[in-house]
Design a protein around this motif. Structure first.
Motif, PDB file in Angstrom:
ATOM      1  N   ALA A 119       0.824  -1.204   0.000  1.00 16.24           N
ATOM      2  CA  ALA A 119       0.000   0.000   0.000  1.00 16.24           C
ATOM      3  C   ALA A 119       0.860   1.256   0.000  1.00 16.24           C
ATOM      4  O   ALA A 119       1.958   1.282   0.569  1.00 16.24           O
ATOM      5  N   ASP A 120       0.356   2.307  -0.635  1.00 18.55           N
ATOM      6  CA  ASP A 120       1.012   3.617  -0.586  1.00 18.55           C
ATOM      7  C   ASP A 120       0.774   4.250   0.783  1.00 18.55           C
ATOM      8  O   ASP A 120      -0.237   3.968   1.440  1.00 18.55           O
ATOM      9  N   PRO A 121       1.670   5.118   1.226  1.00 18.99           N
ATOM     10  CA  PRO A 121       1.468   5.796   2.514  1.00 18.99           C
ATOM     11  C   PRO A 121       0.171   6.614   2.503  1.00 18.99           C
ATOM     12  O   PRO A 121      -0.227   7.141   1.462  1.00 18.99           O
ATOM     13  N   PRO A 122      -0.490   6.732   3.658  1.00 15.90           N
ATOM     14  CA  PRO A 122      -1.766   7.462   3.707  1.00 15.90           C
ATOM     15  C   PRO A 122      -1.543   8.972   3.647  1.00 15.90           C
ATOM     16  O   PRO A 122      -0.443   9.468   3.926  1.00 15.90           O
ATOM     17  N   ALA A 123      -2.599   9.704   3.325  1.00 11.88           N
ATOM     18  CA  ALA A 123      -2.517  11.159   3.283  1.00 11.88           C
ATOM     19  C   ALA A 123      -2.330  11.735   4.691  1.00 11.88           C
ATOM     20  O   ALA A 123      -1.676  12.763   4.870  1.00 11.88           O
ATOM     21  N   LYS A 124      -2.899  11.064   5.701  1.00 14.77           N
ATOM     22  CA  LYS A 124      -2.793  11.523   7.083  1.00 14.77           C
ATOM     23  C   LYS A 124      -2.282  10.381   7.942  1.00 14.77           C
ATOM     24  O   LYS A 124      -2.774   9.259   7.845  1.00 14.77           O
ATOM     25  N   ARG A 125      -1.294  10.668   8.776  1.00 20.65           N
ATOM     26  CA  ARG A 125      -0.668   9.622   9.574  1.00 20.65           C
ATOM     27  C   ARG A 125      -1.276   9.558  10.973  1.00 20.65           C
ATOM     28  O   ARG A 125      -1.591  10.578  11.582  1.00 20.65           O
ATOM     29  N   TYR A 126      -1.434   8.324  11.479  1.00 18.55           N
ATOM     30  CA  TYR A 126      -1.868   8.086  12.853  1.00 18.55           C
ATOM     31  C   TYR A 126      -0.837   7.184  13.527  1.00 18.55           C
ATOM     32  O   TYR A 126      -0.289   6.264  12.905  1.00 18.55           O
ATOM     33  N   ASP A 127      -0.594   7.443  14.822  1.00 20.27           N
ATOM     34  CA  ASP A 127       0.377   6.624  15.552  1.00 20.27           C
ATOM     35  C   ASP A 127      -0.221   5.294  15.989  1.00 20.27           C
ATOM     36  O   ASP A 127       0.433   4.255  15.913  1.00 20.27           O
ATOM     37  N   ILE A 128      -1.474   5.323  16.437  1.00 19.97           N
ATOM     38  CA  ILE A 128      -2.157   4.126  16.935  1.00 19.97           C
ATOM     39  C   ILE A 128      -3.403   3.909  16.080  1.00 19.97           C
ATOM     40  O   ILE A 128      -4.260   4.791  15.993  1.00 19.97           O
ATOM     41  N   VAL A 129      -3.511   2.733  15.471  1.00 16.53           N
ATOM     42  CA  VAL A 129      -4.693   2.402  14.665  1.00 16.53           C
ATOM     43  C   VAL A 129      -5.415   1.241  15.343  1.00 16.53           C
ATOM     44  O   VAL A 129      -4.850   0.157  15.509  1.00 16.53           O
ATOM     45  N   VAL A 130      -6.648   1.496  15.751  1.00 19.89           N
ATOM     46  CA  VAL A 130      -7.468   0.488  16.419  1.00 19.89           C
ATOM     47  C   VAL A 130      -8.547   0.044  15.445  1.00 19.89           C
ATOM     48  O   VAL A 130      -9.236   0.871  14.843  1.00 19.89           O
ATOM     49  N   SER A 131      -8.712  -1.267  15.274  1.00 18.08           N
ATOM     50  CA  SER A 131      -9.732  -1.777  14.353  1.00 18.08           C
ATOM     51  C   SER A 131     -10.483  -2.920  15.012  1.00 18.08           C
ATOM     52  O   SER A 131      -9.883  -3.751  15.687  1.00 18.08           O
ATOM     53  N   ALA A 132     -11.793  -2.956  14.772  1.00 10.20           N
ATOM     54  CA  ALA A 132     -12.649  -3.969  15.403  1.00 10.20           C
ATOM     55  C   ALA A 132     -13.286  -4.883  14.374  1.00 10.20           C
ATOM     56  O   ALA A 132     -14.399  -5.369  14.571  1.00 10.20           O
ATOM     57  N   GLY A 133     -12.610  -5.125  13.244  1.00  6.36           N
ATOM     58  CA  GLY A 133     -13.139  -6.025  12.229  1.00  6.36           C
ATOM     59  C   GLY A 133     -14.468  -5.514  11.693  1.00  6.36           C
ATOM     60  O   GLY A 133     -14.643  -4.331  11.433  1.00  6.36           O
ATOM     61  N   GLY A 134     -15.425  -6.427  11.531  1.00  4.05           N
ATOM     62  CA  GLY A 134     -16.743  -6.027  11.071  1.00  4.05           C
ATOM     63  C   GLY A 134     -17.480  -5.161  12.075  1.00  4.05           C
ATOM     64  O   GLY A 134     -18.380  -4.413  11.729  1.00  4.05           O
ATOM     65  N   GLY A 135     -17.115  -5.286  13.362  1.00  2.00           N
ATOM     66  CA  GLY A 135     -17.696  -4.434  14.391  1.00  2.00           C
ATOM     67  C   GLY A 135     -18.814  -5.047  15.200  1.00  2.00           C
ATOM     68  O   GLY A 135     -19.171  -4.530  16.260  1.00  2.00           O
ATOM     69  N   ALA A 136     -19.377  -6.154  14.714  1.00  2.00           N
ATOM     70  CA  ALA A 136     -20.519  -6.752  15.415  1.00  2.00           C
ATOM     71  C   ALA A 136     -20.147  -7.216  16.817  1.00  2.00           C
ATOM     72  O   ALA A 136     -20.979  -7.203  17.724  1.00  2.00           O
ATOM     73  N   VAL A 137     -18.891  -7.630  17.012  1.00  2.00           N
ATOM     74  CA  VAL A 137     -18.472  -8.137  18.318  1.00  2.00           C
ATOM     75  C   VAL A 137     -17.242  -7.393  18.835  1.00  2.00           C
ATOM     76  O   VAL A 137     -16.476  -7.928  19.632  1.00  2.00           O
ATOM     77  N   GLY A 138     -17.074  -6.139  18.422  1.00  2.00           N
ATOM     78  CA  GLY A 138     -15.861  -5.408  18.763  1.00  2.00           C
ATOM     79  C   GLY A 138     -16.019  -4.314  19.802  1.00  2.00           C
ATOM     80  O   GLY A 138     -15.076  -3.560  20.050  1.00  2.00           O
ATOM     81  N   ALA A 139     -17.166  -4.197  20.435  1.00  2.00           N
ATOM     82  CA  ALA A 139     -17.404  -3.090  21.368  1.00  2.00           C
ATOM     83  C   ALA A 139     -16.442  -3.121  22.556  1.00  2.00           C
ATOM     84  O   ALA A 139     -15.945  -2.075  22.989  1.00  2.00           O
ATOM     85  N   GLY A 140     -16.175  -4.289  23.097  1.00  2.00           N
ATOM     86  CA  GLY A 140     -15.279  -4.394  24.244  1.00  2.00           C
ATOM     87  C   GLY A 140     -13.877  -3.927  23.919  1.00  2.00           C
ATOM     88  O   GLY A 140     -13.229  -3.227  24.709  1.00  2.00           O
ATOM     89  N   LEU A 141     -13.376  -4.290  22.743  1.00  2.00           N
ATOM     90  CA  LEU A 141     -12.049  -3.865  22.316  1.00  2.00           C
ATOM     91  C   LEU A 141     -11.979  -2.358  22.185  1.00  2.00           C
ATOM     92  O   LEU A 141     -11.040  -1.706  22.659  1.00  2.00           O
ATOM     93  N   VAL A 142     -12.975  -1.756  21.523  1.00  2.00           N
ATOM     94  CA  VAL A 142     -12.990  -0.309  21.302  1.00  2.00           C
ATOM     95  C   VAL A 142     -13.071   0.435  22.650  1.00  2.00           C
ATOM     96  O   VAL A 142     -12.347   1.412  22.881  1.00  2.00           O
ATOM     97  N   GLU A 143     -13.925  -0.032  23.543  1.00  2.00           N
ATOM     98  CA  GLU A 143     -14.074   0.646  24.828  1.00  2.00           C
ATOM     99  C   GLU A 143     -12.779   0.594  25.631  1.00  2.00           C
ATOM    100  O   GLU A 143     -12.358   1.596  26.217  1.00  2.00           O
ATOM    101  N   ALA A 144     -12.113  -0.567  25.656  1.00  2.00           N
ATOM    102  CA  ALA A 144     -10.853  -0.686  26.387  1.00  2.00           C
ATOM    103  C   ALA A 144      -9.779   0.213  25.781  1.00  2.00           C
ATOM    104  O   ALA A 144      -8.986   0.826  26.505  1.00  2.00           O
TER     105      ALA A 144
END
Length: 388
Positions: free
Chosen positions: A212-237
């Protein structure tokens, strides 16, 4: 005459009929889409048949797509299937899907049929896949039949399931495509009867995406919860940990398209100024190339993207309902020094903050083993060789 011999005689591009059914997350669909795209780029004519809820961006441009009436898992777990309106599917619904699938198969007249996961998984849709296999066996010419597997399989709880899988493979399948690197994990590590079909197993390597090419905007920490249906606990923590850790850079939290709206709004209200919350990003792989740290579940495609980017990682494997696949993957990566693992039952602001600190402190000294990540193109090469 086999179907591939007929294709060679006609001088046409070989045709691939690729079936994938995602029921909860989007990992199966994403991996199949990567493979389908690579097949198309390598001279194959691909028809990708999907049966899950629509997901923006998949299967992507340039792929002939047949969408069966959508199904997903109900609240009662993987045994119950519901339609797009949440109604439990009945026999008439199943018969309609089966007929549409068979019609698409006959219209394609493929040289190769690939069934994602089945018969190692996706037993819920055998009402349409067993008739499809029967149609394949009756076809003249008969196409090659393959199953397409991720590197780590879910442990079987019910006795006799592995034997049933072996019986179907031996009777009907020409090859078992394992999209993994045997240096990381082998089929026999998670499927105990693999030695009985060893002559049919091909390891393609992990199905990573193109660089992949570098993004237009950089982030230090990228948090992802997949499809999101079961990711609420990860995001909240992760949100709570961001407040505990102070200023360690800019955060991007990707909740996933299937996260309930109420959860999304609650998290948006909790986000600090240095935290950006979004539902979906099409440039996830690009974001990881400049990130210091990825925090995610341990799904196949996400892990491939992390390995390709080479960033540090905290993994929270999905383990509800007896799921074992992500835990096995995460723990193997932790043993290789490529991740810090937080189990779902131990997830809290404290454990997440500690894991983040450990992952960032180990970032500079990471020694990344080389794993084969070009599995999509290698799949195309293998099919080409088999068709010869």
């Amino acid at each position: 005459m086999t179907a591939h011999a007929a294709a060679n005689d006609a001088g046409r591009a070989p045709r691939v009929f690729f079936y994938v059914q995602h029921l909860l997350g989007i990992g199966h669909l994403a991996r199949a889409s990567r493979i389908a795209r690579a097949l198309g780029e390598n001279g194959f004519e691909v028809t990708l048949v999907t049966g899950g809820m629509p997901v923006d961006g998949f299967p992507g441009p340039g792929i002939n797509h047949v969408a069966l009436p959508s199904i997903a898992v109900g609240d009662g777990g993987f045994a119950a299937l519901v339609d797009a309106n949440g109604n439990v599917v009945d026999e008439a619904f199943k018969a309609d899907r089966r007929d549409r699938l068979l019609t698409a198969y006959h219209a394609c007249q493929p040289d190769v049929v690939i069934l994602e996961a089945f018969p190692f998984g996706r037993r819920q849709v055998r009402f349409e896949l067993l008739p499809l296999i029967d149609a394949i066996e009756k076809s003249e010419p008969r196409p090659l039949l393959m199953t397409s597997l991720r590197d780590i399989l879910q442990e079987r709880a019910k006795p006799g399931r592995d034997e049933e899988t072996i019986d179907l493979v031996v009777r009907h399948f020409d090859r078992v495509l394992v999209h993994g690197d045997p240096a990381f994990v082998r089929l026999e590590d998670t499927f105990p009867l693999a030695n009985q079909i060893a002559d049919r197993v091909l390891y393609t390597g992990l199905v990573g995406a193109a660089p992949a090419d570098p993004p237009a905007k950089r982030y230090d920490i990228v948090v992802s919860a997949g499809g999101g249906a079961v990711g609420a606990g990860l995001v909240e923590a992760a949100l709570q940990a961001s407040r505990r850790l102070g200023d360690i850079g800019r955060w991007l939290i990707i909740t996933g398209p299937n996260m309930p709206q109420a959860d999304f709004e609650r998290f948006a209200a909790q986000s600090a100024e240095n935290v950006e919350l979004v539902r979906f990003r099409t440039d996830f792989r690009s974001l990881l190339t400049t990130a210091r740290l990825s925090i995610s579940q341990a799904g196949y495609n996400t892990v491939c993207d992390i390995l390709q980017a080479g960033c540090a990682s905290v993994l929270v494997p999905f383990a509800s309902g007896g799921e074992t696949e992500q835990t096995a993957r995460a723990q193997r990566l932790e043993r290789l020094g490529q991740a810090v693992v937080v189990m779902e039952e131990a997830l809290s602001a404290e454990t997440m903050a500690s894991a983040i600190s450990r992952a960032l402190s180990a970032e500079a000294e990471k020694n990344v083993p080389v794993l084969q990540l070009d599995g999509a193109n290698r799949t195309a090469e293998m099919l080409r060789d088999l068709l010869k």
